[in-house]
Enzyme design. Sequence first.
Site, PDB file in Angstrom:
ATOM      1  N   ARG A 305     -20.036  55.541  42.066  1.00  0.00           N
ATOM      2  CA  ARG A 305     -19.492  56.123  43.299  1.00  0.00           C
ATOM      3  C   ARG A 305     -20.004  57.541  43.497  1.00  0.00           C
ATOM      4  O   ARG A 305     -20.141  58.310  42.546  1.00  0.00           O
ATOM      5  CB  ARG A 305     -17.964  56.115  43.254  1.00  0.00           C
ATOM      6  CG  ARG A 305     -17.295  56.874  44.386  1.00  0.00           C
ATOM      7  CD  ARG A 305     -15.799  56.665  44.413  1.00  0.00           C
ATOM      8  NE  ARG A 305     -15.465  55.319  44.899  1.00  0.00           N
ATOM      9  CZ  ARG A 305     -14.232  54.908  45.168  1.00  0.00           C
ATOM     10  NH1 ARG A 305     -13.203  55.734  44.980  1.00  0.00           N
ATOM     11  NH2 ARG A 305     -14.006  53.704  45.606  1.00  0.00           N
ATOM     12  N   LYS A 490     -12.336  45.297  48.700  1.00  0.00           N
ATOM     13  CA  LYS A 490     -13.564  45.479  49.474  1.00  0.00           C
ATOM     14  C   LYS A 490     -14.739  44.798  48.780  1.00  0.00           C
ATOM     15  O   LYS A 490     -15.586  44.175  49.436  1.00  0.00           O
ATOM     16  CB  LYS A 490     -13.848  46.975  49.646  1.00  0.00           C
ATOM     17  CG  LYS A 490     -12.709  47.788  50.251  1.00  0.00           C
ATOM     18  CD  LYS A 490     -13.105  49.255  50.359  1.00  0.00           C
ATOM     19  CE  LYS A 490     -11.962  50.140  50.822  1.00  0.00           C
ATOM     20  NZ  LYS A 490     -10.996  50.409  49.745  1.00  0.00           N
TER      21      LYS A 490
END
Length: 590
Positions: A305, A490
């Site tokens: 991330r 997601k």
Amino acid sequence: RKRERKCFTAAATAFRRRRMKYGQHLLENIAPEYGPDPYLNYADLDDTIRVLSGKAPARADQSKRQVSLTTPPPTNARGVPQHPPGATGGDITEEAFFASIDAELTKVEKFTLDKVTELRKSLDTIESRCEGETDMTDDDAVEGLMSDADEVAESFLRLEKYVNINFMGFHKILKKHDKYCPANPCKAFYVARMHNQAWVRGDYSDVVVRLSSIYSTLRRDRAAQESADPSQSFLRSTTKYWVKTEDVSRVKYAILRHLPVFLQKTSTGESDSQLTNSVYLDNDQLELYHGRLDKLPGAIALRLRWYGAAEPQLVFVERKTHRDKWTGEVSVKERFTVSEKEVQQVMNNTYPIEAKKEAMIVEKGVTQAEADDWESLVRECTQVVETKQLVPTMRTQYMRTAFQIPFDATVRVSLDTNLCMISERGYDLKNKTVWHRDPSKTLAPNEITRFPHAILEVKLELRGENATPPKWVTDLQNSGMLYEVHKFSKFIHGCATLIPDDVRCVPYWVDDISIRDSILASGGGKILVRTDLDEAEKKGLKNVGAGPGANQVYDHLLPFGDIAHDKTSTAVGRTAASTAAMQGKIQRTN
């Protein structure tokens, strides 16, 4: 002639029915504070289309490539020069319709910008008054300031509703024009133009940021003590909800009255949201996908991330581990940071763990126990990448707004908007020196899917007395704006939609009718229930609108229903908390 008159009458009747439907919606949603004048003049535009659709006007000679500046203007059938677009007294023409659309767009844009300017001036006044109340001990003054801030917030929400009503109206009237006047289509042009105008494109998040700061000042928020744990472990309960786009600002307001927005630095100042990218790793068998979907004990998700729109520099390597609640254990998220250049070492299991650990102890003063925990996490992550042959598989991208008192995780809320999932398959990893797509390359439709709703996550610290959520949290859950989607992911949604050939099973929420179009647009239709089932195929199915699995057994899982039970226009937000509240089972704290 009778047939022509009959067809025209039928078309006119259809027009009246359609106009009544949206026209009534418009009338019912006009803000009394604004009156009807600032809104799109939908009825007049609709009348223009009705007249234009009743005749087939001769088209201009489009083969000419020259003009004369001394030739008189074109004339109509009576030999009279045509009036310029929008002029009174002339024929109703396509040019007049286009001029009216231009004027309406200008009117709506000006009204919106004027109102935003007024709101900002009001915020200037409130901020100045807050500075005069340095210690916030005068309860009456604080209450007055809070009331004024509430009024600004309500005005902002009223303006957003105005924008949405007009935005919908322009889409509808342009679609209607192209349907009944196909010789001169204009929707694509005007929609593109509308999206480039400030009233649609403008980012007014500074209003949210300033309101958040005002509320925080009036609440006298204080930052908690920062944790120095290098592994940054989190033990929380998390509940996820879908939020319709038109409710996003109202949900933001409901939260920021109790929690400050975690401000993000941007090139233009402070914003209430930040671009967040997460590249999830998996192998050819999608082992991690299926483990997370099946909720196997100990199933992990591993991702890389980074934050911001620029190329990644600092990368968070994060591992999420699933634990079943009934065992008494809690799912956990752990992470450590590396530089972008070190990602390849993590991916190839060559990361210099010993050297990094020694530097942490000597240079950063980390304790031996903390360093040992960090080492254990890094070793486990790098080894699982190697042993399971994990590679970049799916990316999630969204704008995240976070609400939290700094370093206090008792209640933390995040709201993700502009959510899309991007396939990370199909390009050369170059010995894992490349681990995400080149952002300059155009994506094919089946390489990206755009999710139509925002995602709200409410994270509560699992700690004794704080296990019961505050009253404002349960009030938000009961507001009708949140649609709980149990264990929504997601990562799982992206894989199911964009890699449909490789998944053995799919999540239950893909049957929800509100996201069906987005899945079809990305080429994921094969995971959806067919609309052309014959009688033999329908036999034995409890619900012909959903695929096999949970939705054949339960009828409450899908927030907006399925293709056989469409609830998109009637669904009211429902959560586990709202259901329990109706049954009198909720205990609330302030």
